[in-house]
Design a protein around this motif. Structure first.
Motif, PDB file in Angstrom:
ATOM      1  N   GLU A   1      -7.763 -69.317  27.411  1.00  6.48           N
ATOM      2  CA  GLU A   1      -8.654 -68.628  28.353  1.00  6.48           C
ATOM      3  C   GLU A   1      -8.312 -67.151  28.469  1.00  6.48           C
ATOM      4  OE1 GLU A   1      -8.592 -70.703  32.055  1.00  6.48           O
ATOM      5  OE2 GLU A   1      -9.070 -72.640  31.138  1.00  6.48           O
ATOM      6  N   LEU A   2      -7.047 -66.792  28.231  1.00  2.38           N
ATOM      7  CA  LEU A   2      -6.646 -65.387  28.243  1.00  2.38           C
ATOM      8  C   LEU A   2      -6.974 -64.791  26.875  1.00  2.38           C
ATOM      9  CD1 LEU A   2      -5.318 -63.015  29.673  1.00  2.38           C
ATOM     10  CD2 LEU A   2      -3.094 -63.854  28.885  1.00  2.38           C
ATOM     11  N   LYS A   3      -8.009 -63.967  26.823  1.00  4.29           N
ATOM     12  CA  LYS A   3      -8.528 -63.437  25.568  1.00  4.29           C
ATOM     13  C   LYS A   3      -8.015 -62.027  25.289  1.00  4.29           C
ATOM     14  CE  LYS A   3     -11.432 -67.006  25.350  1.00  4.29           C
ATOM     15  NZ  LYS A   3     -11.255 -68.106  24.383  1.00  4.29           N
ATOM     16  N   SER A   4      -7.948 -61.688  24.007  1.00  6.26           N
ATOM     17  CA  SER A   4      -7.517 -60.344  23.621  1.00  6.26           C
ATOM     18  C   SER A   4      -8.470 -59.283  24.157  1.00  6.26           C
ATOM     19  CB  SER A   4      -7.409 -60.246  22.099  1.00  6.26           C
ATOM     20  OG  SER A   4      -8.640 -60.576  21.478  1.00  6.26           O
ATOM     21  N   ASP A   5      -9.769 -59.560  24.143  1.00  3.07           N
ATOM     22  CA  ASP A   5     -10.743 -58.585  24.643  1.00  3.07           C
ATOM     23  C   ASP A   5     -10.559 -58.326  26.134  1.00  3.07           C
ATOM     24  OD1 ASP A   5     -11.793 -58.438  22.124  1.00  3.07           O
ATOM     25  OD2 ASP A   5     -13.560 -59.661  22.547  1.00  3.07           O
ATOM     26  N   GLN A   6     -10.053 -59.321  26.835  1.00  4.09           N
ATOM     27  CA  GLN A   6      -9.875 -59.223  28.285  1.00  4.09           C
ATOM     28  C   GLN A   6      -8.807 -58.200  28.662  1.00  4.09           C
ATOM     29  OE1 GLN A   6      -9.211 -63.098  29.963  1.00  4.09           O
ATOM     30  NE2 GLN A   6      -8.464 -62.301  31.926  1.00  4.09           N
ATOM     31  N   VAL A   7      -7.777 -58.065  27.823  1.00  5.69           N
ATOM     32  CA  VAL A   7      -6.664 -57.165  28.151  1.00  5.69           C
ATOM     33  C   VAL A   7      -6.609 -55.931  27.258  1.00  5.69           C
ATOM     34  CG1 VAL A   7      -5.255 -59.040  29.098  1.00  5.69           C
ATOM     35  CG2 VAL A   7      -5.079 -58.480  26.663  1.00  5.69           C
ATOM     36  N   ALA A   8      -7.548 -55.792  26.332  1.00  5.57           N
ATOM     37  CA  ALA A   8      -7.523 -54.673  25.385  1.00  5.57           C
ATOM     38  C   ALA A   8      -7.508 -53.326  26.086  1.00  5.57           C
ATOM     39  CB  ALA A   8      -8.721 -54.764  24.434  1.00  5.57           C
ATOM     40  N   ILE A   9      -8.263 -53.214  27.186  1.00  8.10           N
ATOM     41  CA  ILE A   9      -8.329 -51.947  27.916  1.00  8.10           C
ATOM     42  C   ILE A   9      -6.958 -51.515  28.429  1.00  8.10           C
ATOM     43  CG2 ILE A   9      -8.877 -53.078  30.119  1.00  8.10           C
ATOM     44  CD1 ILE A   9     -10.631 -50.681  30.797  1.00  8.10           C
ATOM     45  N   GLU A  10      -6.113 -52.492  28.725  1.00  7.94           N
ATOM     46  CA  GLU A  10      -4.777 -52.184  29.235  1.00  7.94           C
ATOM     47  C   GLU A  10      -3.906 -51.503  28.189  1.00  7.94           C
ATOM     48  OE1 GLU A  10      -3.557 -52.427  32.223  1.00  7.94           O
ATOM     49  OE2 GLU A  10      -5.167 -53.530  33.216  1.00  7.94           O
ATOM     50  N   ASN A  11      -4.249 -51.649  26.910  1.00  3.91           N
ATOM     51  CA  ASN A  11      -3.386 -51.102  25.858  1.00  3.91           C
ATOM     52  C   ASN A  11      -3.961 -49.857  25.205  1.00  3.91           C
ATOM     53  OD1 ASN A  11      -0.752 -52.354  25.121  1.00  3.91           O
ATOM     54  ND2 ASN A  11      -1.417 -51.824  23.055  1.00  3.91           N
ATOM     55  N   GLU A  12      -5.017 -49.295  25.767  1.00  7.13           N
ATOM     56  CA  GLU A  12      -5.692 -48.164  25.127  1.00  7.13           C
ATOM     57  C   GLU A  12      -4.797 -46.944  24.979  1.00  7.13           C
ATOM     58  OE1 GLU A  12      -9.298 -47.495  27.290  1.00  7.13           O
ATOM     59  OE2 GLU A  12     -10.408 -49.021  26.154  1.00  7.13           O
ATOM     60  N   THR A  13      -3.785 -46.809  25.836  1.00  6.46           N
ATOM     61  CA  THR A  13      -2.864 -45.674  25.736  1.00  6.46           C
ATOM     62  C   THR A  13      -1.567 -46.037  25.023  1.00  6.46           C
ATOM     63  OG1 THR A  13      -2.046 -46.200  27.955  1.00  6.46           O
ATOM     64  CG2 THR A  13      -3.779 -44.530  27.787  1.00  6.46           C
ATOM     65  N   GLY A  14      -1.483 -47.261  24.508  1.00  3.87           N
ATOM     66  CA  GLY A  14      -0.279 -47.676  23.784  1.00  3.87           C
ATOM     67  C   GLY A  14       0.928 -47.875  24.672  1.00  3.87           C
ATOM     68  N   LYS A  15       0.703 -48.412  25.882  1.00  2.00           N
ATOM     69  CA  LYS A  15       1.829 -48.587  26.810  1.00  2.00           C
ATOM     70  C   LYS A  15       2.691 -49.791  26.459  1.00  2.00           C
ATOM     71  CE  LYS A  15      -1.047 -50.934  30.292  1.00  2.00           C
ATOM     72  NZ  LYS A  15      -1.789 -50.695  31.546  1.00  2.00           N
ATOM     73  N   GLN A  16       2.177 -50.688  25.610  1.00  2.00           N
ATOM     74  CA  GLN A  16       2.981 -51.801  25.098  1.00  2.00           C
ATOM     75  C   GLN A  16       2.707 -51.940  23.602  1.00  2.00           C
ATOM     76  OE1 GLN A  16       2.959 -55.463  27.346  1.00  2.00           O
ATOM     77  NE2 GLN A  16       2.659 -54.405  29.289  1.00  2.00           N
ATOM     78  N   VAL A  17       3.772 -51.943  22.818  1.00  2.92           N
ATOM     79  CA  VAL A  17       3.625 -51.952  21.362  1.00  2.92           C
ATOM     80  C   VAL A  17       4.659 -52.886  20.736  1.00  2.92           C
ATOM     81  CG1 VAL A  17       3.860 -50.570  19.257  1.00  2.92           C
ATOM     82  CG2 VAL A  17       2.665 -49.616  21.231  1.00  2.92           C
ATOM     83  N   VAL A  18       4.206 -53.767  19.874  1.00  2.00           N
ATOM     84  CA  VAL A  18       5.099 -54.592  19.057  1.00  2.00           C
ATOM     85  C   VAL A  18       5.345 -53.829  17.765  1.00  2.00           C
ATOM     86  CG1 VAL A  18       5.400 -56.789  17.854  1.00  2.00           C
ATOM     87  CG2 VAL A  18       4.144 -56.714  20.031  1.00  2.00           C
ATOM     88  N   LEU A  19       6.607 -53.453  17.508  1.00  4.11           N
ATOM     89  CA  LEU A  19       6.897 -52.625  16.338  1.00  4.11           C
ATOM     90  C   LEU A  19       8.370 -52.734  15.955  1.00  4.11           C
ATOM     91  CD1 LEU A  19       5.655 -50.444  14.393  1.00  4.11           C
ATOM     92  CD2 LEU A  19       6.636 -48.741  15.939  1.00  4.11           C
ATOM     93  N   GLY A  20       8.645 -53.249  14.755  1.00  6.36           N
ATOM     94  CA  GLY A  20       9.990 -53.250  14.211  1.00  6.36           C
ATOM     95  C   GLY A  20      10.883 -54.363  14.736  1.00  6.36           C
ATOM     96  N   TYR A  21      12.161 -54.326  14.258  1.00  6.54           N
ATOM     97  CA  TYR A  21      13.145 -55.358  14.574  1.00  6.54           C
ATOM     98  C   TYR A  21      14.495 -54.702  14.873  1.00  6.54           C
ATOM     99  CZ  TYR A  21       9.601 -58.264  12.353  1.00  6.54           C
ATOM    100  OH  TYR A  21       8.409 -58.879  12.026  1.00  6.54           O
TER     101      TYR A  21
END
Length: 349
Positions: free
Chosen positions: A133-153
């Motif tokens: 029920e929690l969709k990517s489109d639902q929260v996409a606006i929250e990431n428009e400024t790149g405040k959360q990023v999955v990157l690297g190890y």
């Protein structure tokens, strides 16, 4: 309480010719990196594991659909779905056992509570393509400024989730919590074979390119902070391997002191304050802002679709292997995340 950690991290500049241009998540762990070897279970721990495993293998088992049900909802229970069985891996059970100090009943109760919470929160189907029920489109606006990023190890092959409160673009709301949970689920998708914990890199730096929004605060209200802590400690036990925090303003120190009583002692040991990130992350896996070689600039129209697509592919592989190896509770994440043909950790009969 936290004052002894107040040090200034020294940023190490990387020559421009050594920078690596990147705009998308790094899909795979580099071949030069390897997770630490798993500690073997004692005979007593194996016995406890089997006891919890058999509880959730019961074909008559039903689980509540809300974490704290009341009234008629308290009577609503449903059997485990295929996706919930895929979530209930060998390593998942062991994480809850470690978190409860190997108390079988406590581990069972905690797992049941997490299954109920995942149903209630809308993430029990392992991805919106499978019915979450929690969709990517639902929260996409929250990431428009790149405040959360999955990157690297980081050094122990943990996938990294960057949290940048200074890039906050929305006012405090329920959707912000949903966004964090959504991103936690995505960084878990990126876990390599042999690693089941993640790293958080939290930067409180202010970013002038992010417009100020009324009701926007990079330090969440205490109520929201407690809810997030409850979610992390209760429903993602043993998932946090390391948390690196930098550019911490006085108000954030105040917030940390306020929520300190609610932070599990084991979690506190994983917090690192204002230390150089290259001490914990290989430079070719680290954003150049923190002394790494990754020349990364967030672009929503490039990064977000890539994150959604890559994580979906990883879940598809995971679920295909889950079905291939029997589709039962207790399969190993080593087998479900891998590419090998034969099971390395067949579940006990």
């Amino acid at each position: 309480m936290f004052s002894k950690f107040k040090k200034t991290a020294k940023k190490q500049e990387v020559p421009p010719e050594q920078l690596i241009k990147v705009e998308k998540p790094i899909p795979e762990l580099p071949s030069t990196m390897h997770p630490p070897e798993e500690k073997k279970l004692t005979a007593e721990q194996q016995k406890m594991y089997l006891s919890v495993l058999n509880h959730f293998r019961d074909p008559e088992l039903k689980v509540p659909c809300e974490e704290n049900p009341e009234g008629e909802e308290a009577k609503k229970e449903e059997p485990l779905s295929e996706y919930e069985k895929a979530w209930l891996t060998r390593e998942c059970i062991l994480r809850y056992l470690r978190a409860t100090k190997w108390e079988e009943k406590d581990a069972i109760d905690r797992i049941v509570a997490s299954l109920a919470w995942r149903r209630e929160f809308g993430i029990s189907h392992m991805g919106d393509e499978n019915g979450d029920e929690l969709k990517s489109d639902q929260v996409a606006i929250e990431n428009e400024t790149g405040k959360q990023v999955v990157l690297g190890y980081e050094n122990d092959a943990r996938p990294i989730l960057y949290l940048k409160p200074g890039r906050q673009n929305t006012k405090t709301s329920r959707r912000q919590v949903q966004h964090l949970v959504f991103m936690l689920e995505r960084v878990i998708d990126f876990m390599p074979v042999g690693q089941d914990s993640l790293a958080l890199l939290i930067d409180f730096k202010e970013y002038p390119d992010v417009p100020k929004v009324q009701g926007n605060s990079k330090i969440p209200p205490i109520g929201v902070g407690k809810e997030v802590l409850h979610i992390l400690q209760t429903h993602y036990p043993e998932r946090l391997g390391k948390a690196l925090l930098t550019n911490i303003p006085w108000i954030a120190w105040t917030f940390l002191k306020l929520i300190h009583p609610f932070i599990d002692p084991m979690t506190r040991e994983k917090l690192v304050f204002d230390q150089p990130f290259p001490d914990y992350v290989p430079v070719d896996q680290l954003d150049k802002t923190y002394g790494g070689r990754l020349d990364f600039t967030y672009k929503q129209d490039v990064y977000w679709p890539a994150l959604i697509s890559e994580s979906r592919d990883k879940r598809e592989n995971y679920l295909k292997r889950f079905q291939k190896f029997g589709g039962v509770v207790g399969l190993s994440e080593y087998d479900l995340r891998g590419t090998h043909e034969e099971m390395l950790y067949p579940p006990p009969k």
